[in-house]
Design a protein around this motif. Sequence first.
Motif, PDB file in Angstrom:
ATOM      1  N   GLY A  16      -4.394 -18.167   5.628  1.00 54.79           N
ATOM      2  CA  GLY A  16      -4.903 -17.020   6.378  1.00 54.79           C
ATOM      3  C   GLY A  16      -5.422 -17.412   7.750  1.00 54.79           C
ATOM      4  N   ALA A  19      -1.275 -17.828  11.820  1.00 55.44           N
ATOM      5  CA  ALA A  19       0.102 -17.680  11.331  1.00 55.44           C
ATOM      6  C   ALA A  19       0.148 -16.743  10.121  1.00 55.44           C
ATOM      7  CB  ALA A  19       0.684 -19.043  10.963  1.00 55.44           C
ATOM      8  N   SER A  43      -8.274 -19.855   1.741  1.00 51.75           N
ATOM      9  CA  SER A  43      -9.455 -20.497   1.184  1.00 51.75           C
ATOM     10  C   SER A  43     -10.498 -20.682   2.277  1.00 51.75           C
ATOM     11  CB  SER A  43      -9.052 -21.857   0.600  1.00 51.75           C
ATOM     12  OG  SER A  43     -10.192 -22.659   0.472  1.00 51.75           O
ATOM     13  N   VAL A  49      -7.567 -23.966  11.521  1.00 53.60           N
ATOM     14  CA  VAL A  49      -7.603 -25.015  12.547  1.00 53.60           C
ATOM     15  C   VAL A  49      -8.601 -24.653  13.660  1.00 53.60           C
ATOM     16  CG1 VAL A  49      -5.611 -24.175  13.844  1.00 53.60           C
ATOM     17  CG2 VAL A  49      -6.147 -26.582  13.914  1.00 53.60           C
ATOM     18  N   VAL A  51      -8.467 -23.472  16.745  1.00 50.34           N
ATOM     19  CA  VAL A  51      -8.201 -23.548  18.184  1.00 50.34           C
ATOM     20  C   VAL A  51      -6.935 -22.732  18.463  1.00 50.34           C
ATOM     21  CG1 VAL A  51      -9.266 -25.702  18.969  1.00 50.34           C
ATOM     22  CG2 VAL A  51      -7.109 -25.784  17.736  1.00 50.34           C
ATOM     23  N   ALA A  54      -4.812 -19.571  24.180  1.00 51.33           N
ATOM     24  CA  ALA A  54      -3.955 -19.122  25.277  1.00 51.33           C
ATOM     25  C   ALA A  54      -2.607 -18.683  24.728  1.00 51.33           C
ATOM     26  CB  ALA A  54      -3.773 -20.246  26.289  1.00 51.33           C
ATOM     27  N   ILE A 187      -5.666 -23.312  -3.518  1.00 53.83           N
ATOM     28  CA  ILE A 187      -4.463 -23.587  -4.324  1.00 53.83           C
ATOM     29  C   ILE A 187      -4.505 -25.053  -4.738  1.00 53.83           C
ATOM     30  CG2 ILE A 187      -1.929 -23.723  -4.256  1.00 53.83           C
ATOM     31  CD1 ILE A 187      -2.134 -21.399  -2.127  1.00 53.83           C
ATOM     32  N   LEU A 335       1.731 -24.019  11.894  1.00 58.58           N
ATOM     33  CA  LEU A 335       1.599 -25.473  11.983  1.00 58.58           C
ATOM     34  C   LEU A 335       2.280 -26.195  10.831  1.00 58.58           C
ATOM     35  CD1 LEU A 335      -2.144 -25.575  13.107  1.00 58.58           C
ATOM     36  CD2 LEU A 335      -0.125 -25.913  14.536  1.00 58.58           C
ATOM     37  N   ILE A 348       1.499 -20.007  19.212  1.00 54.08           N
ATOM     38  CA  ILE A 348       1.445 -18.624  18.705  1.00 54.08           C
ATOM     39  C   ILE A 348       2.797 -17.954  18.944  1.00 54.08           C
ATOM     40  CG2 ILE A 348       0.347 -16.361  19.058  1.00 54.08           C
ATOM     41  CD1 ILE A 348      -2.316 -17.862  19.438  1.00 54.08           C
TER      42      ILE A 348
HETATM   43  C1  FAD Z   1      -5.557 -28.994  19.933  1.00 55.68           C
HETATM   44  C2  FAD Z   1      -4.830 -27.715  19.689  1.00 55.68           C
HETATM   45  C3  FAD Z   1      -4.834 -26.712  20.675  1.00 55.68           C
HETATM   46  C4  FAD Z   1      -4.124 -25.528  20.492  1.00 55.68           C
HETATM   47  N1  FAD Z   1      -4.073 -24.587  21.492  1.00 55.68           N
HETATM   48  C5  FAD Z   1      -3.243 -23.517  21.351  1.00 55.68           C
HETATM   49  C6  FAD Z   1      -3.091 -22.544  22.386  1.00 55.68           C
HETATM   50  O1  FAD Z   1      -3.757 -22.596  23.430  1.00 55.68           O
HETATM   51  N2  FAD Z   1      -2.218 -21.535  22.195  1.00 55.68           N
HETATM   52  C7  FAD Z   1      -1.488 -21.409  21.052  1.00 55.68           C
HETATM   53  O2  FAD Z   1      -0.656 -20.514  20.943  1.00 55.68           O
HETATM   54  N3  FAD Z   1      -1.669 -22.262  20.039  1.00 55.68           N
HETATM   55  C8  FAD Z   1      -2.506 -23.313  20.156  1.00 55.68           C
HETATM   56  N4  FAD Z   1      -2.658 -24.184  19.123  1.00 55.68           N
HETATM   57  C9  FAD Z   1      -1.993 -23.926  17.861  1.00 55.68           C
HETATM   58  C10 FAD Z   1      -2.735 -22.878  17.083  1.00 55.68           C
HETATM   59  O3  FAD Z   1      -4.057 -23.301  16.845  1.00 55.68           O
HETATM   60  C11 FAD Z   1      -2.028 -22.684  15.734  1.00 55.68           C
HETATM   61  O4  FAD Z   1      -0.661 -22.547  15.944  1.00 55.68           O
HETATM   62  C12 FAD Z   1      -2.481 -21.440  15.083  1.00 55.68           C
HETATM   63  O5  FAD Z   1      -3.861 -21.426  14.966  1.00 55.68           O
HETATM   64  C13 FAD Z   1      -1.847 -21.292  13.719  1.00 55.68           C
HETATM   65  O6  FAD Z   1      -2.396 -22.139  12.785  1.00 55.68           O
HETATM   66  P1  FAD Z   1      -1.945 -21.915  11.281  1.00 55.68           P
HETATM   67  O7  FAD Z   1      -2.273 -20.511  10.888  1.00 55.68           O
HETATM   68  O8  FAD Z   1      -0.554 -22.376  11.127  1.00 55.68           O
HETATM   69  O9  FAD Z   1      -2.871 -22.949  10.486  1.00 55.68           O
HETATM   70  P2  FAD Z   1      -4.438 -22.916  10.126  1.00 55.68           P
HETATM   71  O10 FAD Z   1      -5.232 -22.201  11.147  1.00 55.68           O
HETATM   72  O11 FAD Z   1      -4.805 -24.328   9.836  1.00 55.68           O
HETATM   73  O12 FAD Z   1      -4.520 -22.073   8.784  1.00 55.68           O
HETATM   74  C14 FAD Z   1      -4.176 -22.633   7.543  1.00 55.68           C
HETATM   75  C15 FAD Z   1      -4.579 -21.685   6.428  1.00 55.68           C
HETATM   76  O13 FAD Z   1      -4.118 -22.213   5.199  1.00 55.68           O
HETATM   77  C16 FAD Z   1      -5.153 -22.169   4.248  1.00 55.68           C
HETATM   78  N5  FAD Z   1      -4.966 -23.229   3.274  1.00 55.68           N
HETATM   79  C17 FAD Z   1      -4.610 -24.522   3.502  1.00 55.68           C
HETATM   80  N6  FAD Z   1      -4.576 -25.200   2.343  1.00 55.68           N
HETATM   81  C18 FAD Z   1      -4.887 -24.306   1.362  1.00 55.68           C
HETATM   82  C19 FAD Z   1      -5.042 -24.401  -0.053  1.00 55.68           C
HETATM   83  N7  FAD Z   1      -4.880 -25.546  -0.711  1.00 55.68           N
HETATM   84  N8  FAD Z   1      -5.390 -23.293  -0.728  1.00 55.68           N
HETATM   85  C20 FAD Z   1      -5.583 -22.098  -0.098  1.00 55.68           C
HETATM   86  N9  FAD Z   1      -5.460 -21.958   1.242  1.00 55.68           N
HETATM   87  C21 FAD Z   1      -5.126 -23.053   1.953  1.00 55.68           C
HETATM   88  C22 FAD Z   1      -6.422 -22.340   5.075  1.00 55.68           C
HETATM   89  O14 FAD Z   1      -7.539 -21.861   4.388  1.00 55.68           O
HETATM   90  C23 FAD Z   1      -6.080 -21.490   6.295  1.00 55.68           C
HETATM   91  O15 FAD Z   1      -6.361 -20.142   6.004  1.00 55.68           O
HETATM   92  C24 FAD Z   1      -3.418 -25.340  19.277  1.00 55.68           C
HETATM   93  C25 FAD Z   1      -3.469 -26.304  18.271  1.00 55.68           C
HETATM   94  C26 FAD Z   1      -4.160 -27.489  18.464  1.00 55.68           C
HETATM   95  C27 FAD Z   1      -4.189 -28.521  17.375  1.00 55.68           C
END
Ligand code: FAD
Length: 507
Positions: A16, A19, A43, A49, A51, A54, A187, A335, A348
């Motif tokens: 959540g 993405a 969870s 993450v 961050v 932009a 999970i 990610l 994003i």
């Molecule tokens: C340094 C840095 C800077 C960034 N800057 C930008 C930017 O300026 N612009 C941009 O577009 N993007 C940026 N990004 C990327 C952006 O942060 C991510 O693409 C975006 O937040 C999506 O993350 P996500 O949802 O894939 O993962 P996450 O935010 O990590 O979410 C993962 C989810 O999975 C859940 N989860 C994981 N394991 C389990 C489990 N075992 N059981 C239940 N739930 C679980 C977590 O609880 C969480 O809800 C940046 C990334 C980094 C590292």
Amino acid sequence: MGEGGEPIRKVVIVGGGTAGWMTAAALARMLGRSGLSITLVESAAIGTVGVGEATLPQIRSFNRLLGIDEREMMARTAATIKLGIEFRDWGRAGDRYVHPFGTYGEAIGPADFIHYWARANGSGEAAPIGEYSLPIVAAWQERFEPPREGDERQPYDYAFQFDAGLYAAWLAELAQAAGVVRREGRIVDVRRDGTSGDIAAVVLESGEEIAGDLFVDCSGFRALLIGETLDAPFEDWSRWLPCNRAFAVPCANGGEHGPYTRATARGAGWQWRIPLQHRVGNGLVYCDAFWDDHAARDVLMANLEGEARGEPRKLRFTTGRRQSLWRGNCVAIGLSGGFLEPLESTSIDLIQSGILNLIDLFPGAGIEDSDRREYDRLMALEFERIRDFLVLHYVANQREEEFWRAMRAMPIPDSLAEKIEDFRARAILPDYAHGLFQPVSWIAVLLGQNILPQGWDPRVEAMDGDELGEGLAQIRSRIAREAAAMPDHRDFLRASGASFVGQEARA
Ligand SMILES: Cc1cc2nc3c(=O)[nH]c(=O)nc-3n(C[C@H](O)[C@H](O)[C@H](O)COP(=O)(O)OP(=O)(O)OC[C@H]3O[C@@H](n4cnc5c(N)ncnc54)[C@H](O)[C@@H]3O)c2cc1C
């Protein structure tokens, strides 16, 4: 399981973060009425993450798809406007250029504008290319006005700088209102179908199983399904993009409210500055082979414009992507599928492409190999094209530090080497049907990094030198006039409902 002809009735989204909730909201909006059940598992104990502030202009069409009102979004996510990214010190120390969300110049003859500019520049008669771009001139004057219907000004677009956590929380509300079921829990196991190997269910700490026909892995860098369970190989691109660490910290605004993100080159990496309405997001991306954590942290903290809000957070990553983003009945979005460092704010947008491609190819009567192949083909194009564009920023530098010398010397993908050569020889630019970064983006970075065309379209020579000079001067003064007529970015934000702009400068 939805494999080989069985319809997909139940989608389970794992994660959540941005993405997960973007996927949930879009699937519910686009496919929810067809009786599809959508469950999202997240969870709070693991968290996100945290961050990613932009964005790129494509997010506006995603918002429109979800029926999101831009003004309301800006108020709810403390958003500011982004007209492009300013790069400081990337070629040589003191260099400054903007990659704009808009074009350069206008048609002054049969060839593209860049060819006329290249000829005039070759004889020392052109101004810097940025002065022929309305969004760049507006950004530097800290001004903004949305493009209007029937606008006669040079075409441009805009994106947002926002609190991605607030954006995801809002999408969570919209998704749940549209029928998405949210389950909280960690999970701890994944059940697979004994015959097909597909994922049958995820198992929560409580012992409860959540079954599905199609799983979307939005579990972040953990890649719980696509990596840990299905073992999709990760293609490591560190040899081209070796930065692998970041520190991130917000701070108070020091008084600058320009509508753009800034990326400043530092000794072994670069620093971002992303101004929101009420604070500035900062981060330092670096390569641990050249800087240890202390050095990187110190550089970041020494280069904040206002008081830090808390301690910097450390993040680790490896640049690259899964070779396959759709395996069996699992699609990886966010990610979990791959990461390209945030130099051009592409994550994003990659999430958005992943979602839109999934909707386009959504298996009605069951998952076919052709769905997976086409999805992977489209996403591979996106990733590789962004990768080449990012590498360009590094390879074409003239800095003297060890890190930057190493970046200059590294072997680069053939696809990028050709693009640089084509531009240098004759201002030829890549023009994709798919994928980000169209010619204008390449012009911005190629010229910004001091790669100048040595040749141009011969039709340009048909123009008389005075006529060319006059044409360029007219475009430049029109753009200066139009930018100066735009409201101040802060006034625009205030008029859009932001009440706290400017307070930060005093905080
Ligand atoms: C340094 C840095 C800077 C960034 N800057 C930008 C930017 O300026 N612009 C941009 O577009 N993007 C940026 N990004 C990327 C952006 O942060 C991510 O693409 C975006 O937040 C999506 O993350 P996500 O949802 O894939 O993962 P996450 O935010 O990590 O979410 C993962 C989810 O999975 C859940 N989860 C994981 N394991 C389990 C489990 N075992 N059981 C239940 N739930 C679980 C977590 O609880 C969480 O809800 C940046 C990334 C980094 C590292």
